[in-house]
Design a protein around this motif. Structure first.
Motif, PDB file in Angstrom:
ATOM      1  N   LYS A  55       0.800  -1.224   0.000  1.00 42.84           N
ATOM      2  CA  LYS A  55       0.000   0.000   0.000  1.00 42.84           C
ATOM      3  C   LYS A  55       0.837   1.281   0.000  1.00 42.84           C
ATOM      4  CE  LYS A  55      -3.899   2.392   1.998  1.00 42.84           C
ATOM      5  NZ  LYS A  55      -4.890   2.527   3.068  1.00 42.84           N
ATOM      6  N   PRO A  56       2.016   1.358   0.690  1.00 45.09           N
ATOM      7  CA  PRO A  56       2.840   2.575   0.619  1.00 45.09           C
ATOM      8  C   PRO A  56       3.276   2.937  -0.795  1.00 45.09           C
ATOM      9  CG  PRO A  56       3.527   1.223   2.478  1.00 45.09           C
ATOM     10  CD  PRO A  56       2.552   0.405   1.683  1.00 45.09           C
ATOM     11  N   LEU A  57       3.161   1.954  -1.723  1.00 46.45           N
ATOM     12  CA  LEU A  57       3.501   2.245  -3.124  1.00 46.45           C
ATOM     13  C   LEU A  57       2.634   3.367  -3.680  1.00 46.45           C
ATOM     14  CD1 LEU A  57       5.123   1.478  -5.655  1.00 46.45           C
ATOM     15  CD2 LEU A  57       3.361  -0.227  -6.161  1.00 46.45           C
ATOM     16  N   LEU A  64       6.529  10.556  -6.741  1.00 42.90           N
ATOM     17  CA  LEU A  64       7.239  10.565  -8.024  1.00 42.90           C
ATOM     18  C   LEU A  64       6.549  11.491  -9.023  1.00 42.90           C
ATOM     19  CD1 LEU A  64       8.175   6.785  -8.448  1.00 42.90           C
ATOM     20  CD2 LEU A  64       9.720   8.688  -7.931  1.00 42.90           C
ATOM     21  N   ALA A  65       5.240  11.459  -9.046  1.00 41.63           N
ATOM     22  CA  ALA A  65       4.486  12.344  -9.936  1.00 41.63           C
ATOM     23  C   ALA A  65       4.730  13.795  -9.571  1.00 41.63           C
ATOM     24  CB  ALA A  65       2.993  12.011  -9.856  1.00 41.63           C
ATOM     25  N   LEU A  66       4.732  14.103  -8.262  1.00 36.80           N
ATOM     26  CA  LEU A  66       4.991  15.469  -7.813  1.00 36.80           C
ATOM     27  C   LEU A  66       6.398  15.922  -8.202  1.00 36.80           C
ATOM     28  CD1 LEU A  66       4.079  17.975  -6.258  1.00 36.80           C
ATOM     29  CD2 LEU A  66       4.839  16.867  -4.145  1.00 36.80           C
ATOM     30  N   THR A  67       7.356  15.012  -8.047  1.00 35.62           N
ATOM     31  CA  THR A  67       8.744  15.334  -8.437  1.00 35.62           C
ATOM     32  C   THR A  67       8.845  15.636  -9.929  1.00 35.62           C
ATOM     33  OG1 THR A  67       9.607  13.910  -6.677  1.00 35.62           O
ATOM     34  CG2 THR A  67      11.117  14.472  -8.472  1.00 35.62           C
ATOM     35  N   ALA A  68       8.182  14.825 -10.752  1.00 34.79           N
ATOM     36  CA  ALA A  68       8.206  15.041 -12.200  1.00 34.79           C
ATOM     37  C   ALA A  68       7.589  16.391 -12.557  1.00 34.79           C
ATOM     38  CB  ALA A  68       7.468  13.909 -12.916  1.00 34.79           C
ATOM     39  N   ILE A  69       6.506  16.786 -11.857  1.00 34.29           N
ATOM     40  CA  ILE A  69       5.868  18.080 -12.125  1.00 34.29           C
ATOM     41  C   ILE A  69       6.799  19.231 -11.755  1.00 34.29           C
ATOM     42  CG2 ILE A  69       4.002  19.614 -11.378  1.00 34.29           C
ATOM     43  CD1 ILE A  69       2.218  17.148 -11.160  1.00 34.29           C
ATOM     44  N   ILE A  70       7.498  19.107 -10.602  1.00 31.07           N
ATOM     45  CA  ILE A  70       8.422  20.163 -10.185  1.00 31.07           C
ATOM     46  C   ILE A  70       9.563  20.321 -11.188  1.00 31.07           C
ATOM     47  CG2 ILE A  70      10.119  20.811  -8.430  1.00 31.07           C
ATOM     48  CD1 ILE A  70       8.264  19.536  -6.344  1.00 31.07           C
ATOM     49  N   VAL A  71      10.132  19.194 -11.631  1.00 32.79           N
ATOM     50  CA  VAL A  71      11.210  19.254 -12.633  1.00 32.79           C
ATOM     51  C   VAL A  71      10.697  19.847 -13.938  1.00 32.79           C
ATOM     52  CG1 VAL A  71      12.859  17.900 -13.982  1.00 32.79           C
ATOM     53  CG2 VAL A  71      12.436  17.326 -11.585  1.00 32.79           C
ATOM     54  N   ALA A  72       9.436  19.527 -14.302  1.00 33.41           N
ATOM     55  CA  ALA A  72       8.844  20.097 -15.516  1.00 33.41           C
ATOM     56  C   ALA A  72       8.691  21.610 -15.384  1.00 33.41           C
ATOM     57  CB  ALA A  72       7.499  19.440 -15.804  1.00 33.41           C
ATOM     58  N   PHE A 315       1.344  12.471 -15.149  1.00 35.55           N
ATOM     59  CA  PHE A 315      -0.052  12.057 -15.321  1.00 35.55           C
ATOM     60  C   PHE A 315      -0.189  10.532 -15.317  1.00 35.55           C
ATOM     61  CE2 PHE A 315      -0.870  16.380 -17.087  1.00 35.55           C
ATOM     62  CZ  PHE A 315      -1.911  16.715 -16.234  1.00 35.55           C
ATOM     63  N   ILE A 316       0.782   9.842 -15.905  1.00 36.90           N
ATOM     64  CA  ILE A 316       0.743   8.380 -15.909  1.00 36.90           C
ATOM     65  C   ILE A 316       0.855   7.837 -14.486  1.00 36.90           C
ATOM     66  CG2 ILE A 316       2.032   6.313 -16.608  1.00 36.90           C
ATOM     67  CD1 ILE A 316       2.729   7.770 -19.211  1.00 36.90           C
ATOM     68  N   LEU A 317       1.792   8.396 -13.712  1.00 40.06           N
ATOM     69  CA  LEU A 317       1.975   7.944 -12.330  1.00 40.06           C
ATOM     70  C   LEU A 317       0.740   8.222 -11.480  1.00 40.06           C
ATOM     71  CD1 LEU A 317       5.666   9.124 -11.754  1.00 40.06           C
ATOM     72  CD2 LEU A 317       4.860   6.780 -12.082  1.00 40.06           C
ATOM     73  N   LEU A 318       0.166   9.418 -11.650  1.00 40.12           N
ATOM     74  CA  LEU A 318      -1.053   9.748 -10.904  1.00 40.12           C
ATOM     75  C   LEU A 318      -2.209   8.842 -11.327  1.00 40.12           C
ATOM     76  CD1 LEU A 318      -0.907  13.660 -10.869  1.00 40.12           C
ATOM     77  CD2 LEU A 318      -0.616  12.111  -8.913  1.00 40.12           C
ATOM     78  N   GLY A 319      -2.272   8.520 -12.624  1.00 39.67           N
ATOM     79  CA  GLY A 319      -3.317   7.626 -13.112  1.00 39.67           C
ATOM     80  C   GLY A 319      -3.191   6.242 -12.505  1.00 39.67           C
ATOM     81  N   ILE A 320      -1.947   5.723 -12.464  1.00 43.03           N
ATOM     82  CA  ILE A 320      -1.736   4.397 -11.864  1.00 43.03           C
ATOM     83  C   ILE A 320      -2.129   4.412 -10.384  1.00 43.03           C
ATOM     84  CG2 ILE A 320       0.036   2.715 -11.234  1.00 43.03           C
ATOM     85  CD1 ILE A 320       1.532   3.523 -13.797  1.00 43.03           C
ATOM     86  N   GLU A 321      -1.704   5.496  -9.693  1.00 42.99           N
ATOM     87  CA  GLU A 321      -2.043   5.598  -8.273  1.00 42.99           C
ATOM     88  C   GLU A 321      -3.542   5.661  -8.054  1.00 42.99           C
ATOM     89  OE1 GLU A 321      -2.715   8.057  -4.502  1.00 42.99           O
ATOM     90  OE2 GLU A 321      -2.992   8.704  -6.579  1.00 42.99           O
ATOM     91  N   LEU A 322      -4.264   6.405  -8.900  1.00 40.53           N
ATOM     92  CA  LEU A 322      -5.703   6.533  -8.778  1.00 40.53           C
ATOM     93  C   LEU A 322      -6.407   5.205  -9.051  1.00 40.53           C
ATOM     94  CD1 LEU A 322      -8.121   8.423  -8.333  1.00 40.53           C
ATOM     95  CD2 LEU A 322      -8.095   8.894 -10.798  1.00 40.53           C
ATOM     96  N   ILE A 323      -5.944   4.505 -10.086  1.00 36.96           N
ATOM     97  CA  ILE A 323      -6.559   3.210 -10.436  1.00 36.96           C
ATOM     98  C   ILE A 323      -6.379   2.210  -9.300  1.00 36.96           C
ATOM     99  CG2 ILE A 323      -6.360   1.219 -11.981  1.00 36.96           C
ATOM    100  CD1 ILE A 323      -5.675   3.239 -14.225  1.00 36.96           C
ATOM    101  N   LEU A 324      -5.158   2.153  -8.743  1.00 42.64           N
ATOM    102  CA  LEU A 324      -4.915   1.224  -7.636  1.00 42.64           C
ATOM    103  C   LEU A 324      -5.761   1.577  -6.411  1.00 42.64           C
ATOM    104  CD1 LEU A 324      -1.025   0.814  -7.841  1.00 42.64           C
ATOM    105  CD2 LEU A 324      -2.774  -0.863  -8.468  1.00 42.64           C
ATOM    106  N   ARG A 325      -5.875   2.869  -6.149  1.00 42.79           N
ATOM    107  CA  ARG A 325      -6.644   3.302  -4.981  1.00 42.79           C
ATOM    108  C   ARG A 325      -8.135   2.977  -5.145  1.00 42.79           C
ATOM    109  NH1 ARG A 325      -5.177   6.463  -0.904  1.00 42.79           N
ATOM    110  NH2 ARG A 325      -3.277   7.120  -2.013  1.00 42.79           N
TER     111      ARG A 325
END
Length: 333
Positions: A55-57, A64-72, A315-325
């Motif tokens: 679950k911590p995944l 990771l998604a937040l980090t990618a947005i900051i770098v973007a 967006f891909i990482l957030l999508g995966i997180e949302l689907i799993l949740r």
């Protein structure tokens, strides 16, 4: 990544939020799961399932998604740099070289003339933005190559300089200087320079070197003078043997340093004395530093933004997180 730069690197400060969120998550980790209070847990299996362990995944994916947005937001860019050099009015230089028989003396190795040619060639190669001409003189003078920006022509002219019977032996410093002046006096360069080299005294020619120096001054030409030869005695060629080889004899080195200093002073130049190969190289290095060309460099920068792939990744990482949740962890206790 060597060519990657960031247009807005100040956004990297937001990365400090990541460890703060991780610390908060760790502190509140027990509150993330439903709890049931019972008097005894003896009847329950206490080993957590694989699903619970993973679950911590969900939090990791969100970070990771937040980090990618900051770098973007920092806007990574690849940079393609194109440099173009445009010179302003450069320097016109004429090298007046003594090619009398005494230039075959062996106090410089292998002799004065060969040593000079090597140093002069390097000097020309190091000045790509200037026009250079070559004048040779003994009892008379002629132009080996006119002032030109074609360094290949100049280097070839220097390479072909040798002692021969084209010019009668002798040292006509005034004639050599006057010929060099004639090649450069009408130049519109921002600076006009003559490098006058000799290894002897003025003993021929119909032009007084001092008069030639005054003419150079009138045309705004600066003359750097070089006296080449060791102090004391040196091996000079005195005759030619039947096999065509020169016969050498130790003789006193005589250079009219007073005249050379006077020519340099009259034209706001400098007099140098080259007693060996190393000092000759140093002299040309000093002249190279004294006479600098103004060069304008134009730099063209082509930027290619790379943030789009990071936004898509977030967006891909957030999508995966949302689907799993909403699926595996939707009813997890």
């Amino acid at each position: 990544m060597n060519n990657i730069t960031f247009a807005n690197p100040e956004f990297f400060w937001l990365l400090l939020v990541i460890p703060a969120l991780a610390a908060w998550y760790y502190y509140k980790r027990k509150d993330q799961m439903a709890t049931l209070k019972v008097s005894s847990v003896n009847g329950f299996k206490v080993t957590p399932s694989l699903l619970a362990r993973l679950k911590p995944l969900l939090f990791v994916l969100r970070m990771l998604a937040l980090t990618a947005i900051i770098v973007a937001l920092a806007r990574p860019q690849s940079t393609d740099v194109t440099n173009k050099t445009r010179k302003s009015r450069g320097i016109d230089i004429v090298m007046a070289v003594d090619v009398s028989g005494s230039m075959l003396a062996r106090d410089l190795k292998p002799n004065r003339l060969v040593a000079l040619k090597a140093v002069a060639s390097e000097f020309v190669s190091d000045r790509p933005n200037d026009r250079i001409g070559i004048v040779v003189y003994a009892s008379e003078a002629y132009t080996k190559t006119p002032v030109t920006s074609d360094k290949a022509v100049v280097l070839d002219a220097i390479k072909s300089i040798k002692y021969d019977n084209v010019l009668q032996d002798g040292t006509a410093i005034g004639v050599g200087l006057a010929t060099a002046i004639n090649r450069i006096k009408d130049s519109d360069a921002k600076s006009k320079v003559i490098i006058l080299l000799t290894d002897g005294v003025n003993n021929s020619g119909f032009i007084d070197p001092r008069m030639a120096a005054e003419i150079a001054k009138e045309f705004g030409i600066k003359v750097y003078t070089i006296g080449i030869g060791t102090n004391g005695m040196a091996e000079f060629p005195v005759s030619v043997s039947p096999n065509g080889q020169f016969n050498y004899q130790m003789m006193k080195v005589e250079i009219d340093e007073g005249l050379m200093q006077e020519i340099a002073k009259t034209t706001d130049g400098v007099y140098f004395r080259a007693t060996d190969n190393k000092s000759l190289e140093k002299i040309y290095d000093e002249i190279d530093e004294l006479e600098t060309s103004e060069v304008e460099e134009l730099r063209f920068m082509n930027y290619d933004d790379k943030f789009r792939s990071l936004v898509i990744l977030s967006f891909i990482l957030l999508g995966i997180e949302l689907i799993l949740r909403k699926t595996l962890y939707r009813s997890f206790i």
